[in-house]
Design a protein around this motif. Structure first.
Motif, PDB file in Angstrom:
ATOM      1  N   ILE A  14      -1.355  -1.146  -7.171  1.00  0.00           N
ATOM      2  CA  ILE A  14      -2.709  -2.326  -5.974  1.00  0.00           C
ATOM      3  C   ILE A  14      -3.141  -0.637  -5.165  1.00  0.00           C
ATOM      4  O   ILE A  14      -2.297   0.140  -5.302  1.00  0.00           O
ATOM      5  CB  ILE A  14      -1.671  -2.444  -4.731  1.00  0.00           C
ATOM      6  CG1 ILE A  14      -0.795  -3.616  -5.618  1.00  0.00           C
ATOM      7  CG2 ILE A  14      -1.952  -2.780  -3.630  1.00  0.00           C
ATOM      8  CD1 ILE A  14       1.033  -4.019  -4.497  1.00  0.00           C
ATOM      9  N   GLY A  15      -4.129  -0.925  -5.160  1.00  0.00           N
ATOM     10  CA  GLY A  15      -5.115   0.843  -4.509  1.00  0.00           C
ATOM     11  C   GLY A  15      -6.338   0.364  -4.572  1.00  0.00           C
ATOM     12  O   GLY A  15      -7.332  -1.170  -4.678  1.00  0.00           O
ATOM     13  N   HIS A  16      -7.394   0.598  -3.425  1.00  0.00           N
ATOM     14  CA  HIS A  16      -8.632   0.643  -2.843  1.00  0.00           C
ATOM     15  C   HIS A  16      -9.296   1.308  -4.370  1.00  0.00           C
ATOM     16  O   HIS A  16      -9.044   1.812  -5.152  1.00  0.00           O
ATOM     17  CB  HIS A  16      -8.791   1.814  -1.976  1.00  0.00           C
ATOM     18  CG  HIS A  16      -8.658   1.546  -0.867  1.00  0.00           C
ATOM     19  ND1 HIS A  16      -7.433   2.258  -0.527  1.00  0.00           N
ATOM     20  CD2 HIS A  16      -8.113   1.077  -0.744  1.00  0.00           C
ATOM     21  CE1 HIS A  16      -6.937   1.937   0.570  1.00  0.00           C
ATOM     22  NE2 HIS A  16      -7.414   0.358   0.844  1.00  0.00           N
ATOM     23  N   PHE A  37      -8.889   2.584  -9.258  1.00  0.00           N
ATOM     24  CA  PHE A  37      -9.283   3.070 -10.243  1.00  0.00           C
ATOM     25  C   PHE A  37      -8.825   3.972 -10.550  1.00  0.00           C
ATOM     26  O   PHE A  37      -8.272   3.677 -12.709  1.00  0.00           O
ATOM     27  CB  PHE A  37     -10.586   3.425  -9.380  1.00  0.00           C
ATOM     28  CG  PHE A  37     -12.034   3.716 -11.136  1.00  0.00           C
ATOM     29  CD1 PHE A  37     -12.321   2.168 -11.242  1.00  0.00           C
ATOM     30  CD2 PHE A  37     -11.999   5.257 -11.313  1.00  0.00           C
ATOM     31  CE1 PHE A  37     -12.846   2.749 -12.371  1.00  0.00           C
ATOM     32  CE2 PHE A  37     -13.130   4.801 -12.165  1.00  0.00           C
ATOM     33  CZ  PHE A  37     -13.212   4.098 -13.519  1.00  0.00           C
ATOM     34  N   ALA A  38      -8.459   4.429  -9.918  1.00  0.00           N
ATOM     35  CA  ALA A  38      -8.369   6.535 -11.149  1.00  0.00           C
ATOM     36  C   ALA A  38      -6.430   6.403 -11.900  1.00  0.00           C
ATOM     37  O   ALA A  38      -6.277   6.295 -13.137  1.00  0.00           O
ATOM     38  CB  ALA A  38      -8.023   7.522 -10.278  1.00  0.00           C
ATOM     39  N   ALA A  54      -7.557  -5.437  -5.761  1.00  0.00           N
ATOM     40  CA  ALA A  54      -8.188  -3.851  -4.886  1.00  0.00           C
ATOM     41  C   ALA A  54      -9.115  -5.342  -4.809  1.00  0.00           C
ATOM     42  O   ALA A  54      -9.429  -6.072  -5.203  1.00  0.00           O
ATOM     43  CB  ALA A  54      -8.440  -3.509  -5.761  1.00  0.00           C
ATOM     44  N   GLN A  55      -9.746  -5.027  -3.506  1.00  0.00           N
ATOM     45  CA  GLN A  55     -10.285  -6.141  -3.158  1.00  0.00           C
ATOM     46  C   GLN A  55     -11.921  -4.658  -2.697  1.00  0.00           C
ATOM     47  O   GLN A  55     -11.867  -3.496  -2.397  1.00  0.00           O
ATOM     48  CB  GLN A  55     -10.408  -6.151  -1.154  1.00  0.00           C
ATOM     49  CG  GLN A  55      -9.319  -7.247  -1.240  1.00  0.00           C
ATOM     50  CD  GLN A  55      -8.800  -7.446  -0.058  1.00  0.00           C
ATOM     51  OE1 GLN A  55      -9.203  -8.163   0.750  1.00  0.00           O
ATOM     52  NE2 GLN A  55      -7.930  -6.486   1.192  1.00  0.00           N
ATOM     53  N   VAL A  56     -12.973  -5.559  -3.093  1.00  0.00           N
ATOM     54  CA  VAL A  56     -14.675  -5.055  -3.266  1.00  0.00           C
ATOM     55  C   VAL A  56     -15.653  -6.019  -2.367  1.00  0.00           C
ATOM     56  O   VAL A  56     -14.879  -7.291  -2.694  1.00  0.00           O
ATOM     57  CB  VAL A  56     -15.217  -4.493  -4.748  1.00  0.00           C
ATOM     58  CG1 VAL A  56     -14.259  -3.925  -5.115  1.00  0.00           C
ATOM     59  CG2 VAL A  56     -14.860  -5.870  -5.990  1.00  0.00           C
ATOM     60  N   GLY A  57     -16.207  -5.332  -2.018  1.00  0.00           N
ATOM     61  CA  GLY A  57     -17.585  -5.909  -1.194  1.00  0.00           C
ATOM     62  C   GLY A  57     -18.681  -5.953  -2.393  1.00  0.00           C
ATOM     63  O   GLY A  57     -18.592  -6.248  -3.923  1.00  0.00           O
ATOM     64  N   GLY A 125      -0.938   2.616  -4.967  1.00  0.00           N
ATOM     65  CA  GLY A 125      -1.755   4.029  -4.901  1.00  0.00           C
ATOM     66  C   GLY A 125      -1.483   4.415  -3.222  1.00  0.00           C
ATOM     67  O   GLY A 125      -1.707   4.113  -2.437  1.00  0.00           O
ATOM     68  N   THR A 126      -2.367   5.826  -3.028  1.00  0.00           N
ATOM     69  CA  THR A 126      -2.513   6.096  -1.499  1.00  0.00           C
ATOM     70  C   THR A 126      -3.272   5.653  -0.811  1.00  0.00           C
ATOM     71  O   THR A 126      -4.530   4.574  -1.564  1.00  0.00           O
ATOM     72  CB  THR A 126      -3.370   8.115  -2.076  1.00  0.00           C
ATOM     73  OG1 THR A 126      -4.749   7.930  -2.776  1.00  0.00           O
ATOM     74  CG2 THR A 126      -2.167   8.713  -2.315  1.00  0.00           C
ATOM     75  N   ALA A 127      -3.112   5.086   0.453  1.00  0.00           N
ATOM     76  CA  ALA A 127      -3.556   4.826   1.786  1.00  0.00           C
ATOM     77  C   ALA A 127      -3.144   4.362   2.332  1.00  0.00           C
ATOM     78  O   ALA A 127      -2.215   5.188   2.813  1.00  0.00           O
ATOM     79  CB  ALA A 127      -3.137   2.919   0.484  1.00  0.00           C
TER      80      ALA A 127
END
Length: 286
Positions: A14-16, A37-38, A54-57, A125-127
């Motif tokens: 779970i991460g950006h 992603f990483a 993840a949520q993307v635009g 992940g970092t958030a």
């Protein structure tokens, strides 16, 4: 749909995911990145059955994720802009951070597939700390029995030490570096949960249940250390999911993270080659 998308997810990240810029004394680079992603890049190179949430635009090209062997059932495309992340590292290794999380400004619980609740490992992940805390609550409220790991981030630890301390208290495995440990625990005892303590060029160590494994890092010509922690986390978790013991998993993970610092951005050819080498070695051994 690719064959790997149909595999049950054993490890969920779970991460950006969005657009990242790294700026160091050696130069700068902009690329598709983010903690999700990483970590997923490294993990999916070593393990079949990696899910990404993840949520993307609408500005994000999903083909970029499609080239990774990840289960994409947890990817949600929202109206608006994807996350934009910037990390600056000074000559003394201190970092500053800026972000516009766009459509990922709030956790997207509705994008978490029900099947992922059966995964054995889940990584946050970092958030922003409030997002990590919200995900921890969501997973436990939904009856998820996975080992939930969390990754700390220096700017958030400095800004919100109380929330970060609470996250560490509630997690099953913690990734943090020396500065984050110092700021959270003031040189006192280590966190109660098993911990991967990162020492930068000095390698990393696993601490937990009376066990301590210190793994030195091989020599490397550093170009861009940003993202190495995500490579280490993804590699370590994937190898643990494959059944490797903590010391061997961390040895391989430190090696991959070290290769990642020799080039700008994620993924690069050096770290990709190292992950491919590790996977081939493990599969040859079986």
């Amino acid at each position: 749909m690719r064959h790997w998308e149909q595999r049950p997810a054993d490890l969920v990240i779970i991460g950006h995911v969005g657009f990242a810029t790294d700026r160091t004394i050696n130069g700068s680079i902009s690329y598709v990145g983010g903690s999700g992603f990483a970590v997923a890049f490294a993990a999916s190179a070593l393990l079949d059955g990696v899910g990404l949430v993840a949520q993307v635009g609408e500005d994000f090209d999903l083909d970029v994720l499609g080239r990774l062997p990840v289960n994409m059932a947890g990817i949600a495309v929202r109206p608006g802009a994807s996350a934009r992340l910037r990390i600056d590292q000074a000559s003394d290794s201190t970092i500053s951070f800026g972000s516009d999380l766009g459509v990922a400004a709030e956790p997207g619980f509705d994008s978490y597939p029900a099947a992922y609740l059966q995964a054995r490992y889940v990584h946050l992940g970092t958030a922003p700390p409030r997002q990590q805390l919200a995900w921890l609550k969501y997973l436990r409220d939904k009856g998820c029995h996975a080992q939930v790991s969390v990754d700390m981030f220096e700017p958030f630890v400095l800004a919100e030490p109380g929330a970060c301390h609470e996250i560490c208290d509630r997690a099953d495995l913690i990734f943090l570096n020396e500065a984050e440990h110092r700021d959270l625990y003031h040189g006192g005892p280590y966190p109660p949960a098993p911990t991967i303590l990162k020492h930068g060029p000095g390698g990393a160590e696993f601490l937990g249940d009376g066990i301590r494994h210190r793994i030195p890092a091989p020599p490397a010509d550093e170009a861009d250390p940003i993202g190495a922690g995500e490579i280490l986390a993804g590699s370590f978790l994937a190898l643990r999911a494959r059944g490797l013991p903590e010391d061997l998993a961390l040895t391989y993970a430190v090696g991959a993270a070290t290769r990642s610092v020799t080039e700008f951005g994620v993924p690069g050819p050096a770290v990709t080659g190292e992950l491919e080498r590790v996977r081939a070695e493990l599969e040859h051994a079986t």
